[in-house]
Write an enzyme that holds these catalytic residues in place. Structure first.
Site, short mmCIF file in Angstrom:
data_model
loop_
_atom_site.label_atom_id
_atom_site.label_comp_id
_atom_site.label_asym_id
_atom_site.label_seq_id
_atom_site.Cartn_x
_atom_site.Cartn_y
_atom_site.Cartn_z
N GLU A 286 62.99 36.39 10.39
CA GLU A 286 62.73 35.71 9.13
C GLU A 286 62.46 34.22 9.36
O GLU A 286 61.58 33.62 8.71
CB GLU A 286 63.93 35.87 8.20
CG GLU A 286 64.16 37.30 7.73
CD GLU A 286 65.47 37.46 6.98
OE1 GLU A 286 66.00 36.43 6.52
OE2 GLU A 286 65.97 38.59 6.84
N TYR B 128 71.36 42.24 12.88
CA TYR B 128 71.38 41.23 11.82
C TYR B 128 70.92 39.86 12.32
O TYR B 128 70.05 39.24 11.69
CB TYR B 128 72.77 41.16 11.20
CG TYR B 128 72.87 40.21 10.04
CD1 TYR B 128 72.08 40.37 8.91
CD2 TYR B 128 73.75 39.13 10.07
CE1 TYR B 128 72.17 39.50 7.84
CE2 TYR B 128 73.85 38.26 9.00
CZ TYR B 128 73.06 38.45 7.89
OH TYR B 128 73.14 37.58 6.84
#
Length: 358
Positions: free
Chosen positions: A289, A282
């Site tokens: 991103e 994660y």
């Protein structure tokens, strides 16, 4: 009047001590616990006829000060709660048993039998509690919908993961630069469908928070539709591969876990992977991103795409890159919120499993 000691019989469970005092028609009962010592005094008919009877017992381990009792025509029943749920080797602090004390064989159980009795009571209480809860007439329909949703998402992300893995082995580094054109349609489908993950908890279909789901869905869709989808210059960059690949690895474990939960089935390895693999993946996904956002900033400055019009006195427009810079900060705040939420879920899950195992 002569003071005598009645016959007392005892038994135990992990949480309680049971005392049966052989004293019929007991009156003027005075029962108390002080400094871990039970004091009993009453008028009644015992082994020596009608007399005043009394006794004291210093318990082996700490007990609670509250004591409950119930009198019948033949006896007085006393229940004492242990402070810690454990099994005692004997009742009293003194090793030598008082002469008036004997085991109550009507209620006597050994430790293993007491554990079985306790488990049976817990199971009965659970069944009674469940029977009191009104059944949801649409429960089967809800579970069917959730099962199909998670199945479709699992198949979609599995296709993405397998496709990207095969292309990586065949094309190696060249697969980095055409990932978007190969995978985008399926990723569009999965991420548009993921809006249901915000709607489901809002409608009470699943017992999760709306905010963590909203942060994840909005964050991914901004990257997919705004950063990658609207900028052709970003579609050929290697960062697309890493973003899509990390997303798919997380989801191919998450969705089958939820899918099996809909049919009350659990695979221990899958449960461990679902609550563990996100811990490194994660943050890596959020980092990928962030790299995509940073790489898009000069492109938005140059193309003025999605620029915000301003009054003439302040200038023509405000570049969308400034919005993305604010979003970049919010992204890492969202990482903290979601990471904390997921970590609590993991800890709560494994604590529950450990309690059930014990």
């Amino acid at each position: 009047m002569q003071t005598l000691t009645p016959h007392v019989y005892w038994a135990q469970r992990h949480a309680e001590i049971y005392l049966r005092v052989e004293l019929s028609d007991a009156q003027n009962l005075d029962i108390s616990i002080q400094e871990n010592v039970l004091h009993f005094k009453a008028q009644g008919h015992g082994a020596k006829g009608d007399n005043e009877y009394e006794f004291s017992l210093e318990f082996l381990a700490p007990v609670k000060s509250e004591v409950t009792h119930r009198s019948t025509q033949r006896q007085v029943n006393i229940t004492v709660q242990k402070k810690e749920h454990c099994w005692w080797d004997r009742l009293t602090m003194q090793e030598r048993k008082p002469l008036f004390l004997a085991p109550d064989f009507d209620r006597w159980l050994d430790e293993s039998d007491a554990e079985l009795e306790q488990r049976a009571k817990e199971q009965i209480n659970k069944i009674c509690l469940e029977s009191r809860v009104p059944k949801d007439p649409f429960l089967g329909l809800k579970k069917g919908y959730l099962f199909m949703y998670n199945l479709v998402q699992f198949l979609g992300f599995s296709w993405i993961f397998v496709n990207m893995t095969v292309r990586l082995f065949i094309l190696q580094e060249d697969s980095f630069y055409d990932t978007f054109h190969t995978i985008a349609d399926m990723m569009y489908f999965c991420q548009m469908l993921a809006v249901a993950e915000v709607i489901n908890p809002a409608l009470g279909l699943v017992k999760t928070g709306v905010m963590p789901a909203l942060i994840q869905v909005v964050g991914r869709n901004v990257i997919l539709f705004v950063i990658f989808g609207s900028l052709e210059e970003m579609q050929n960059k290697a960062v697309v591969f890493f973003v899509f690949y990390l997303w798919s690895i997380i989801e191919i474990f998450r969705y089958p876990f939820y899918m099996l939960a809909c049919v009350d089935t659990e695979w221990k390895m899958l449960t461990w992977l679902r609550y563990t693999i996100w811990m490194p993946l994660y943050p890596l996904g959020v980092l990928a991103e962030a790299v995509a956002v940073i790489q898009s900033l000069p492109i938005f400055d140059e193309t003025r795409l999605y620029s915000i019009p301003l009054p003439q006195a302040l200038g023509q427009s405000l570049s969308f890159s400034y919005v993305l810079q604010i979003y970049l900060v919010l992204m890492f705040l969202g990482l903290f919120v979601n990471f904390r939420h997921l970590f609590k879920q993991r800890r709560r899950r494994f604590r529950t499993k450990k309690r059930k195992a014990n």
